[in-house]
Design a protein around this motif. Structure first.
Motif, PDB file in Angstrom:
ATOM      1  N   GLU A  22      49.668  37.893  73.747  1.00  0.00           N
ATOM      2  CA  GLU A  22      50.991  38.039  73.140  1.00  0.00           C
ATOM      3  C   GLU A  22      51.206  39.451  72.606  1.00  0.00           C
ATOM      4  O   GLU A  22      52.256  40.053  72.816  1.00  0.00           O
ATOM      5  N   LEU A  23      50.198  39.992  71.915  1.00  0.00           N
ATOM      6  CA  LEU A  23      50.325  41.347  71.384  1.00  0.00           C
ATOM      7  C   LEU A  23      50.435  42.369  72.512  1.00  0.00           C
ATOM      8  O   LEU A  23      51.240  43.300  72.436  1.00  0.00           O
ATOM      9  N   ASP A  52      47.142  49.328  65.375  1.00  0.00           N
ATOM     10  CA  ASP A  52      48.457  49.274  64.741  1.00  0.00           C
ATOM     11  C   ASP A  52      49.218  50.543  65.113  1.00  0.00           C
ATOM     12  O   ASP A  52      48.686  51.408  65.822  1.00  0.00           O
ATOM     13  N   PHE A  92      54.745  45.675  63.261  1.00  0.00           N
ATOM     14  CA  PHE A  92      53.433  45.179  63.670  1.00  0.00           C
ATOM     15  C   PHE A  92      52.929  44.091  62.723  1.00  0.00           C
ATOM     16  O   PHE A  92      52.706  42.952  63.125  1.00  0.00           O
ATOM     17  N   TYR A  93      52.738  44.424  61.453  1.00  0.00           N
ATOM     18  CA  TYR A  93      52.116  43.493  60.511  1.00  0.00           C
ATOM     19  C   TYR A  93      53.015  42.293  60.200  1.00  0.00           C
ATOM     20  O   TYR A  93      52.551  41.160  60.169  1.00  0.00           O
ATOM     21  N   VAL A 116      51.512  46.265  72.176  1.00  0.00           N
ATOM     22  CA  VAL A 116      50.449  46.689  71.263  1.00  0.00           C
ATOM     23  C   VAL A 116      49.227  47.108  72.086  1.00  0.00           C
ATOM     24  O   VAL A 116      48.778  46.361  72.955  1.00  0.00           O
ATOM     25  N   ASP A 143      56.221  41.398  61.813  1.00  0.00           N
ATOM     26  CA  ASP A 143      56.881  40.740  62.940  1.00  0.00           C
ATOM     27  C   ASP A 143      55.916  40.211  63.982  1.00  0.00           C
ATOM     28  O   ASP A 143      56.181  39.176  64.593  1.00  0.00           O
ATOM     29  N   LEU A 144      54.794  40.895  64.211  1.00  0.00           N
ATOM     30  CA  LEU A 144      53.848  40.444  65.236  1.00  0.00           C
ATOM     31  C   LEU A 144      52.704  39.609  64.674  1.00  0.00           C
ATOM     32  O   LEU A 144      52.292  38.631  65.291  1.00  0.00           O
ATOM     33  N   LEU A 145      52.155  39.999  63.518  1.00  0.00           N
ATOM     34  CA  LEU A 145      51.013  39.270  62.962  1.00  0.00           C
ATOM     35  C   LEU A 145      51.415  38.195  61.957  1.00  0.00           C
ATOM     36  O   LEU A 145      50.578  37.394  61.559  1.00  0.00           O
ATOM     37  N   ARG A 150      53.795  42.529  73.892  1.00  0.00           N
ATOM     38  CA  ARG A 150      54.733  43.183  72.970  1.00  0.00           C
ATOM     39  C   ARG A 150      54.477  44.688  72.873  1.00  0.00           C
ATOM     40  O   ARG A 150      55.054  45.367  72.037  1.00  0.00           O
TER      41      ARG A 150
END
Length: 124
Positions: free
Chosen positions: A88-89, A114, A22-23, A94, A25-27, A92
């Motif tokens: 986008e999240l 998260d 999460f932190y 989220v 790879d995604l953010l 994926r």
């Protein structure tokens, strides 16, 4: 008098790899340090650390650590386009807690969760 210079939150998580997914790879946080299940991450001039713990575990301070005992942590991450970031999240996988909306104080913000359910504010 002591002079303090930097601070960052340490987030207790159930699965460090899910949190990195999460932190990092995604953010877009960058991993800056790792020791076992403790990982420090940086985004711009901001930093956080995530550490994997299980219920009943005590921290270095001697107090019990309970990641699922409640959400006493919230992170705010700034972006130029809240709507695009949320889309986008969501794509994926989220969970989106609050859809993007303009706020009376001038920011546009939304909330996602998260992997441990901590609310993460995405705002512009």
């Amino acid at each position: 008098m002591a002079v303090f210079r930097d601070a960052h939150p340490i987030v207790y998580v159930e699965d460090v790899n899910a949190s990195l997914g999460f932190y990092r790879d995604l953010l877009g946080f960058t991993e800056t340090y790792r020791f076992d299940d403790f990982v420090s991450l940086q985004l711009g001039t901001s930093a956080i650390s995530v550490v994997q713990v299980t219920g009943g575990q005590d921290g270095s301070h001697g107090l019990p650590i309970r990641p699922r005992a409640g959400h006493q942590f919230e992170l705010c991450v700034y972006t130029d386009d809240v709507d695009a970031a949320i889309d986008e999240l969501r794509d994926r996988g989220v969970p989106v807690l609050v859809e993007p909306a303009d706020q009376p104080w001038g920011e546009r913000m939304a909330y996602v969760a998260d992997p441990d359910g901590h609310p993460v504010m995405i705002c512009r």
